[in-house]
Design an enzyme around this catalytic site. Structure first.
Site, PDB file in Angstrom:
ATOM      1  N   GLU A 261     -38.767 -33.519  -0.345  1.00  0.00           N
ATOM      2  CA  GLU A 261     -38.008 -33.825  -1.557  1.00  0.00           C
ATOM      3  C   GLU A 261     -36.727 -34.557  -1.177  1.00  0.00           C
ATOM      4  O   GLU A 261     -35.999 -34.131  -0.274  1.00  0.00           O
ATOM      5  CB  GLU A 261     -37.612 -32.559  -2.332  1.00  0.00           C
ATOM      6  N   GLU A 312     -38.297 -34.305 -16.352  1.00  0.00           N
ATOM      7  CA  GLU A 312     -38.983 -33.095 -16.818  1.00  0.00           C
ATOM      8  C   GLU A 312     -38.056 -32.314 -17.745  1.00  0.00           C
ATOM      9  O   GLU A 312     -37.134 -31.642 -17.301  1.00  0.00           O
ATOM     10  CB  GLU A 312     -39.394 -32.232 -15.623  1.00  0.00           C
TER      11      GLU A 312
END
Length: 342
Positions: A261, A312
């Site tokens: 990430e 999101e």
């Protein structure tokens, strides 16, 4: 009929095009994205796969098993990380049959048609002290299950947050807080890389002005930090090398590192802007695909996954957490990103 000279010219041109395409594809495959699904308006998974392919994104991380996603990824050529959820660790750690069942249900049916590269057991487990005791036993049981299924080409590992480091500055003094010796031995014994999450954004945001924006965004053109004989002009490299130093201190200097990430949000704080997010992610891609490596491991390509594919809106936490996406859920780019080297 074309002359022999003309045929040779056409053949040479075709060969050059093929070689160029292969080089571009190979380079692009070093960049991946994290496919989070915490949104109420995601596109269909088949559309997501087409989006990945149309942008030359060669790798994708799925946080927990999703059979529909794996079905859509069949024969796509895209490399995949499949996650074992944190909620599954306790059961898998205590029961080899449960681990065998997980692999047989979620991996084996797709092993011949989906390019599953890694199984990520848990996610940032050391940030949840109640789960730590289950992590290594779960990894061992999943590894045994993978071996039993004759899928040794799939590597078993676990992603770590930067919080596993008790010291990260300077990079040469990187040190793990919790005992990582068992995890590192597992990785070394099984030929698996160390997975780390690296976010210059959070370090910059929380630095109180001690870290420059240019250093965080890969914009510095000269050395910013000198650490012995190591010289850094970007924070990403310094953070990666902190993990490498910490591994070295435990006698594990050869384990590869994968950045599972890294990213920058486009909204949510005063430094989370579209301009900064575009600058960071495009510069990150260029840096990774350049093969420059880091000062501790120069000349190596660091496998890197950008967080995240979509914004999101159902993610918890601070507002910025909902704005890491490269794309809106309608598949329009939040800002232009070039996934091929410039």
């Amino acid at each position: 009929m074309a002359s022999l000279h003309g045929k040779k010219k056409c053949y040479a041109l075709a060969l050059l095009i093929v070689i160029s395409f292969c080089i571009t594809l190979s380079a692009a495959e070093n960049i991946g994205v994290c496919y989070g699904m915490l949104s109420d308006s995601l596109p269909s998974i088949s559309d997501v796969v087409n989006l990945l392919k149309s942008n030359s994104i060669g790798k994708v991380r799925i946080y927990e098993t999703n059979r529909e996603a794996l079905q859509a990824l069949q024969n796509s050529g895209i490399e995949v990380i499949v996650g074992v959820g944190n909620t599954e660790l306790e059961k898998i750690a205590g029961d080899q049959d449960a681990a065998n069942g997980w692999v047989n249900d979620n991996i084996v049916p797709f092993s011949s048609s989906v390019n599953i590269k890694y199984i990520a057991v848990g996610n940032e487990v050391y940030a949840n002290s109640g789960l730590i005791q289950y992590l290594l036993p779960a990894m061992n049981n999943i590894q045994t299950a993978v071996r039993n299924a004759n899928l040794q080409n799939i590597k078993v590992l676990t992603p770590h947050a930067a919080s596993v480091l008790s010291n990260s500055y300077p990079s040469s003094q990187g040190t793990f807080g919790p005992d990582m010796s068992g995890i590192l031995k597992f990785l070394s014994d099984n030929g698996s890389p160390f997975m780390a999450h690296v976010y210059p954004y959070f370090s910059f945001k929380d630095s109180g002005g001690s870290i420059s924006e240019d250093y965080a965004l890969f914009r510095s053109t000269s050395t910013v930090v000198t650490d012995g004989n190591l010289m850094y002009n970007n924070l990403f490299d310094a953070m990666v090398d902190s993990f490498i130093s910490a591994m070295e201190k435990l006698g594990q200097s050869n384990i590869p590192i994968v950045i599972t990430e890294s990213g920058w949000p486009s909204a949510g704080t005063n430094v989370a802007t579209v301009e900064n997010a575009q600058t960071y992610n495009n510069n990150l891609i260029n840096h990774v695909l350049s093969g420059a490596g880091t000062p501790k491991r120069p000349g190596t390509t660091i496998e890197t996954y950008i967080f995240a594919l979509f914004n999101e809106n159902q993610k918890g936490g601070n507002e910025e957490e909902r704005h890491f996406g490269l794309f809106e859920t309608n598949k329009s780019p939040v800002y232009p990103v070039n996934f091929s080297p410039s």
